[in-house]
Design a protein around this motif. Structure first.
Motif, short mmCIF file in Angstrom:
data_model
loop_
_atom_site.label_atom_id
_atom_site.label_comp_id
_atom_site.label_asym_id
_atom_site.label_seq_id
_atom_site.Cartn_x
_atom_site.Cartn_y
_atom_site.Cartn_z
N ASP A 1 15.06 48.74 37.48
CA ASP A 1 14.06 49.33 38.37
C ASP A 1 13.16 50.27 37.59
OD1 ASP A 1 15.47 51.74 38.04
OD2 ASP A 1 16.46 51.61 40.00
N ARG B 1 19.66 46.93 38.94
CA ARG B 1 19.74 46.46 40.32
C ARG B 1 20.32 45.05 40.30
NH1 ARG B 1 18.04 50.23 44.45
NH2 ARG B 1 16.91 51.88 43.30
N ASP B 2 21.23 44.76 41.22
CA ASP B 2 21.97 43.51 41.21
C ASP B 2 21.16 42.36 41.80
OD1 ASP B 2 24.39 41.96 40.84
OD2 ASP B 2 24.53 41.96 43.02
N LEU B 3 21.14 41.22 41.10
CA LEU B 3 20.44 40.03 41.56
C LEU B 3 21.40 38.93 42.02
CD1 LEU B 3 17.60 39.52 38.90
CD2 LEU B 3 17.27 39.97 41.34
N LEU C 1 20.97 36.74 45.03
CA LEU C 1 19.82 35.84 45.08
C LEU C 1 19.96 34.64 44.15
CD1 LEU C 1 17.06 38.59 45.04
CD2 LEU C 1 17.97 37.39 47.03
N ILE D 1 10.09 39.86 45.07
CA ILE D 1 11.18 40.78 45.37
C ILE D 1 10.72 42.23 45.25
CG2 ILE D 1 13.42 41.63 44.55
CD1 ILE D 1 14.02 38.77 43.63
N VAL E 1 12.15 45.31 44.04
CA VAL E 1 13.32 45.67 43.24
C VAL E 1 14.05 46.87 43.82
CG1 VAL E 1 14.03 46.51 40.96
CG2 VAL E 1 12.35 44.66 41.15
N LEU F 1 16.96 46.16 46.17
CA LEU F 1 18.16 45.49 45.69
C LEU F 1 19.30 46.48 45.53
CD1 LEU F 1 16.55 43.25 42.91
CD2 LEU F 1 17.43 42.47 45.11
N ARG G 1 21.91 48.86 44.03
CA ARG G 1 21.97 49.58 42.75
C ARG G 1 23.36 49.43 42.15
NH1 ARG G 1 20.68 56.06 41.91
NH2 ARG G 1 21.51 56.22 39.79
#
Length: 279
Positions: free
Chosen positions: A18, A24-26, A29, A49, A51, A54, A56
């Motif tokens: 970020d 930040r976890d993806l 997705l 997205i 960010v 998302l 943390r």
């Protein structure tokens, strides 16, 4: 956007940094940052997205190579005039191409073992290109349209196996962990001019390579176009673009890694790596 893979080796999860460079976890997705994700249009998905929304990722986490399971790693040799001269090689009239195996990948802070029979282990900081869209015989003016992003690469080499043991260069280039990548994969839209990036490497705190990507003999546009004449480039393929002067082979007398040295290397805007060469 700066994309990472974090977590224990072999169990990394996809993430993105970020504005405060927190992970930040993806993983909600996509499964991973790999050729399949890039082939499905990862860039367009990420652009949509927010960010900051998302999850943390709390705490400190190991970073792995920001690209998983590339189909191929294509390397360009002797792509800076000063490096060709120090290596005692003629300045190439066309790009020199060799291959590195995907099994050479390692994270940006993972220690690298010196191979048991290595006699002349050497360093090479390089700019890496990650392909985002399939291309073959692409003209130079459209070559960078097929690039997803850029990374820091160390094309570690053993010069004895590369140059003195017969055959091609591959034997000296393909030991495990001989291709540290990262810390993150920076999307192409964040790199204003890829041919104007400072590139450097230090051994035990002494800077031995200090150059700029503007000094390449063949620029990124030329390289992608040229390589695509000989092989189809696919999403997730990695091209590493050559190293400037300052490698151990070029010193007088030559200086090689014995084990115990700390390497630090980086490229403007793409982050830096740091690890120990273990005996």
């Amino acid at each position: 956007m700066k994309i990472v893979r974090y977590g224990p080796e072999g169990h990394e999860r996809p993430g993105v940094l970020d504005a405060q460079e927190r992970i930040r976890d993806l993983s909600g997705l996509l499964i991973d940052i790999d050729p399949q994700a890039l082939g499905r249009g990862l860039g367009s998905s990420l652009a949509a997205i927010d960010v900051e929304l998302l999850p943390r990722v709390e705490g400190m986490h190991r970073l792995g190579a920001p690209l998983a399971r590339p189909g191929k790693i294509v390397a360009i040799g002797l792509n800076y005039t000063d490096h060709a001269v120090e290596a005692g090689q003629p300045v190439p009239q066309e790009p020199v191409i060799f291959m590195k195996a995907p099994s050479t990948l390692s994270g940006p802070y993972d220690d690298v073992p010196k191979p048991r029979n290595a006699e002349k282990m050497d360093w090479e900081v390089e700019l890496g290109i990650v392909i985002g869209a399939e291309c073959r015989s692409v003209p130079q003016e459209r070559a960078l349209d097929h690039v997803f992003g850029y990374v820091v690469v160390n094309d570690l080499s053993d010069r004895a196996f590369q140059l003195e043991r017969g055959g091609q260069w591959d034997k000296g280039k393909n030991f495990d962990r001989f291709c540290p990548v990262g810390p993150y994969l920076v999307t192409a839209d964040e790199v204003e001019n890829v041919q104007a990036l400072d590139i450097w490497l230090a051994v035990d705190g002494q800077r031995v390579q200090d150059s700029n990507t503007g000094r390449m003999i063949f620029d990124c546009r030329h390289i992608v176009s040229y390589v695509s004449q000989f092989m189809t480039l696919l999403p997730g393929d990695l091209i590493t673009t050559g190293t400037p002067a300052g490698v151990g082979l070029g010193m007088r007398p030559p200086r090689y890694l014995e084990g115990g040295e700390v390497l630090e290397l980086g490229i403007t805007g793409l982050g830096s790596q740091k690890y120990t060469i273990t005996a």
